[in-house]
Design a protein around this motif. Structure first.
Motif, PDB file in Angstrom:
ATOM      1  N   ARG A 196     -47.687-118.848 -70.999  1.00 39.49           N
ATOM      2  CA  ARG A 196     -48.178-120.050 -71.688  1.00 39.49           C
ATOM      3  C   ARG A 196     -47.846-119.996 -73.185  1.00 39.49           C
ATOM      4  NH1 ARG A 196     -52.293-119.110 -68.214  1.00 39.49           N
ATOM      5  NH2 ARG A 196     -52.446-120.668 -66.590  1.00 39.49           N
ATOM      6  N   GLN A 197     -48.045-118.841 -73.778  1.00 41.44           N
ATOM      7  CA  GLN A 197     -47.760-118.705 -75.207  1.00 41.44           C
ATOM      8  C   GLN A 197     -46.278-118.929 -75.493  1.00 41.44           C
ATOM      9  OE1 GLN A 197     -49.338-115.067 -76.886  1.00 41.44           O
ATOM     10  NE2 GLN A 197     -51.280-115.336 -75.812  1.00 41.44           N
ATOM     11  N   VAL A 198     -45.417-118.383 -74.661  1.00 39.66           N
ATOM     12  CA  VAL A 198     -43.973-118.582 -74.852  1.00 39.66           C
ATOM     13  C   VAL A 198     -43.611-120.048 -74.633  1.00 39.66           C
ATOM     14  CG1 VAL A 198     -41.673-117.972 -73.969  1.00 39.66           C
ATOM     15  CG2 VAL A 198     -43.384-116.175 -74.347  1.00 39.66           C
ATOM     16  N   ALA A 199     -44.195-120.677 -73.632  1.00 38.73           N
ATOM     17  CA  ALA A 199     -43.934-122.108 -73.388  1.00 38.73           C
ATOM     18  C   ALA A 199     -44.308-122.938 -74.606  1.00 38.73           C
ATOM     19  CB  ALA A 199     -44.720-122.583 -72.160  1.00 38.73           C
ATOM     20  N   ASP A 200     -45.456-122.658 -75.190  1.00 44.43           N
ATOM     21  CA  ASP A 200     -45.913-123.420 -76.352  1.00 44.43           C
ATOM     22  C   ASP A 200     -45.072-123.135 -77.597  1.00 44.43           C
ATOM     23  OD1 ASP A 200     -47.893-124.562 -74.798  1.00 44.43           O
ATOM     24  OD2 ASP A 200     -49.479-123.223 -75.527  1.00 44.43           O
ATOM     25  N   ALA A 201     -44.675-121.884 -77.759  1.00 45.67           N
ATOM     26  CA  ALA A 201     -43.934-121.496 -78.961  1.00 45.67           C
ATOM     27  C   ALA A 201     -42.488-121.991 -78.950  1.00 45.67           C
ATOM     28  CB  ALA A 201     -43.955-119.980 -79.117  1.00 45.67           C
ATOM     29  N   HIS A 202     -41.941-122.207 -77.779  1.00 48.43           N
ATOM     30  CA  HIS A 202     -40.521-122.579 -77.684  1.00 48.43           C
ATOM     31  C   HIS A 202     -40.361-123.948 -77.018  1.00 48.43           C
ATOM     32  CE1 HIS A 202     -39.284-118.645 -79.132  1.00 48.43           C
ATOM     33  NE2 HIS A 202     -40.191-118.114 -78.322  1.00 48.43           N
ATOM     34  N   GLN A 203     -41.166-124.904 -77.456  1.00 54.24           N
ATOM     35  CA  GLN A 203     -41.108-126.250 -76.894  1.00 54.24           C
ATOM     36  C   GLN A 203     -39.791-126.947 -77.179  1.00 54.24           C
ATOM     37  OE1 GLN A 203     -44.504-128.750 -77.536  1.00 54.24           O
ATOM     38  NE2 GLN A 203     -45.930-127.038 -77.298  1.00 54.24           N
ATOM     39  N   ALA A 204     -39.079-126.515 -78.195  1.00 53.83           N
ATOM     40  CA  ALA A 204     -37.779-127.113 -78.506  1.00 53.83           C
ATOM     41  C   ALA A 204     -36.753-126.816 -77.413  1.00 53.83           C
ATOM     42  CB  ALA A 204     -37.269-126.601 -79.849  1.00 53.83           C
ATOM     43  N   GLU A 205     -37.009-125.792 -76.633  1.00 51.00           N
ATOM     44  CA  GLU A 205     -36.153-125.450 -75.497  1.00 51.00           C
ATOM     45  C   GLU A 205     -36.826-126.033 -74.249  1.00 51.00           C
ATOM     46  OE1 GLU A 205     -33.311-123.595 -75.491  1.00 51.00           O
ATOM     47  OE2 GLU A 205     -33.363-123.112 -77.623  1.00 51.00           O
ATOM     48  N   PRO A 206     -36.395-127.224 -73.794  1.00 53.14           N
ATOM     49  CA  PRO A 206     -37.099-127.898 -72.699  1.00 53.14           C
ATOM     50  C   PRO A 206     -37.233-127.049 -71.432  1.00 53.14           C
ATOM     51  CG  PRO A 206     -35.456-129.352 -73.657  1.00 53.14           C
ATOM     52  CD  PRO A 206     -35.265-128.004 -74.273  1.00 53.14           C
ATOM     53  N   ASP A 207     -36.205-126.301 -71.088  1.00 54.46           N
ATOM     54  CA  ASP A 207     -36.304-125.489 -69.877  1.00 54.46           C
ATOM     55  C   ASP A 207     -37.330-124.383 -70.046  1.00 54.46           C
ATOM     56  OD1 ASP A 207     -34.502-124.123 -71.708  1.00 54.46           O
ATOM     57  OD2 ASP A 207     -33.895-122.843 -70.018  1.00 54.46           O
ATOM     58  N   ILE A 208     -37.406-123.800 -71.233  1.00 50.12           N
ATOM     59  CA  ILE A 208     -38.372-122.730 -71.490  1.00 50.12           C
ATOM     60  C   ILE A 208     -39.791-123.279 -71.360  1.00 50.12           C
ATOM     61  CG2 ILE A 208     -39.306-121.157 -73.243  1.00 50.12           C
ATOM     62  CD1 ILE A 208     -36.703-120.158 -72.056  1.00 50.12           C
ATOM     63  N   HIS A 209     -40.044-124.393 -72.012  1.00 50.63           N
ATOM     64  CA  HIS A 209     -41.398-124.954 -71.962  1.00 50.63           C
ATOM     65  C   HIS A 209     -41.803-125.273 -70.520  1.00 50.63           C
ATOM     66  CE1 HIS A 209     -45.020-126.935 -73.185  1.00 50.63           C
ATOM     67  NE2 HIS A 209     -44.677-127.985 -72.454  1.00 50.63           N
ATOM     68  N   HIS A 210     -40.950-125.953 -69.812  1.00 49.86           N
ATOM     69  CA  HIS A 210     -41.277-126.362 -68.447  1.00 49.86           C
ATOM     70  C   HIS A 210     -41.388-125.163 -67.509  1.00 49.86           C
ATOM     71  CE1 HIS A 210     -41.317-128.574 -64.699  1.00 49.86           C
ATOM     72  NE2 HIS A 210     -40.293-127.844 -64.295  1.00 49.86           N
ATOM     73  N   LEU A 211     -40.389-124.293 -67.512  1.00 48.63           N
ATOM     74  CA  LEU A 211     -40.372-123.189 -66.553  1.00 48.63           C
ATOM     75  C   LEU A 211     -41.402-122.108 -66.877  1.00 48.63           C
ATOM     76  CD1 LEU A 211     -36.558-123.043 -65.863  1.00 48.63           C
ATOM     77  CD2 LEU A 211     -38.352-123.794 -64.300  1.00 48.63           C
ATOM     78  N   CYS A 212     -41.644-121.840 -68.144  1.00 46.17           N
ATOM     79  CA  CYS A 212     -42.696-120.871 -68.480  1.00 46.17           C
ATOM     80  C   CYS A 212     -44.072-121.417 -68.107  1.00 46.17           C
ATOM     81  CB  CYS A 212     -42.643-120.495 -69.959  1.00 46.17           C
ATOM     82  SG  CYS A 212     -41.339-119.317 -70.357  1.00 46.17           S
ATOM     83  N   SER A 213     -44.274-122.717 -68.296  1.00 50.39           N
ATOM     84  CA  SER A 213     -45.549-123.317 -67.871  1.00 50.39           C
ATOM     85  C   SER A 213     -45.721-123.196 -66.365  1.00 50.39           C
ATOM     86  CB  SER A 213     -45.614-124.790 -68.285  1.00 50.39           C
ATOM     87  OG  SER A 213     -45.603-124.910 -69.688  1.00 50.39           O
ATOM     88  N   ARG A 214     -44.656-123.439 -65.641  1.00 50.94           N
ATOM     89  CA  ARG A 214     -44.692-123.313 -64.179  1.00 50.94           C
ATOM     90  C   ARG A 214     -44.942-121.863 -63.757  1.00 50.94           C
ATOM     91  NH1 ARG A 214     -46.374-123.091 -59.964  1.00 50.94           N
ATOM     92  NH2 ARG A 214     -45.154-122.999 -58.083  1.00 50.94           N
ATOM     93  N   GLN A 215     -44.315-120.923 -64.435  1.00 54.92           N
ATOM     94  CA  GLN A 215     -44.525-119.514 -64.100  1.00 54.92           C
ATOM     95  C   GLN A 215     -45.956-119.075 -64.398  1.00 54.92           C
ATOM     96  OE1 GLN A 215     -42.377-117.897 -62.265  1.00 54.92           O
ATOM     97  NE2 GLN A 215     -41.039-119.666 -62.412  1.00 54.92           N
TER      98      GLN A 215
END
Length: 152
Positions: free
Chosen positions: A22-41
């Motif tokens: 969750r922290q990585v998803a929030d911190a790297h929202q500029a990377e759409p795949d990171i935000h979406h996939l880290c949230s899913r993980q």
């Protein structure tokens, strides 16, 4: 029975990994795949922890300190920029590897205890964790050239 120790270890490790995703998803929202996939993980890690709950109760879960120690030593918050993303993904990979080996150990114990229900949960979760690790490795490979060779 020491199985309770590993169930507690894995349960806490999964919750810590979910929070780190969750922290990585929030911190790297500029990377759409990171935000979406880290949230899913993160959701998947929460689900895996939920699946463990009945077995933790059955085997009287102990709550060892190792996962929290690992989380605090490994993941002290997110970083910025390309190199920050790469380091955050590497931290997630190491935390997911801790979960992966715990699933393996618990799977062997479930087999020894002839606990078919736990074996089924382990089997499904091991596969999901393998996918997490593969995605993290692939995403690190994708991020590495930009982060390590191209100047910010």
């Amino acid at each position: 029975m020491h199985l309770a120790h590993y169930l507690g270890l894995l349960h806490r490790a999964q919750l810590n990994l979910a929070e780190a995703f969750r922290q990585v998803a929030d911190a790297h929202q500029a990377e759409p795949d990171i935000h979406h996939l880290c949230s899913r993980q993160a959701e998947l890690c929460d689900e895996q922890a939920r699946r463990l709950r009945p077995f933790a109760e059955r085997y009287a879960e102990e709550a060892p300190e190792e996962p929290d120690r690992l989380h605090s030593e490994l993941f002290r918050g997110t970083r910025t920029g390309g190199i920050g993303l790469l380091r955050d993904l590497q931290d997630l990979y190491l935390m997911a590897t801790e979960c992966d080996i715990c699933w393996t150990v618990i799977g062997q114990a479930a087999y020894g205890a002839r606990d078919r229900e736990l074996s089924d949960v382990v089997s499904a979760s091991e596969g999901e964790t393998a996918v997490q690790l593969a995605w993290l490795r692939t995403r690190m490979k994708q991020a590495a050239p930009q982060a390590l060779v191209v100047a910010d």
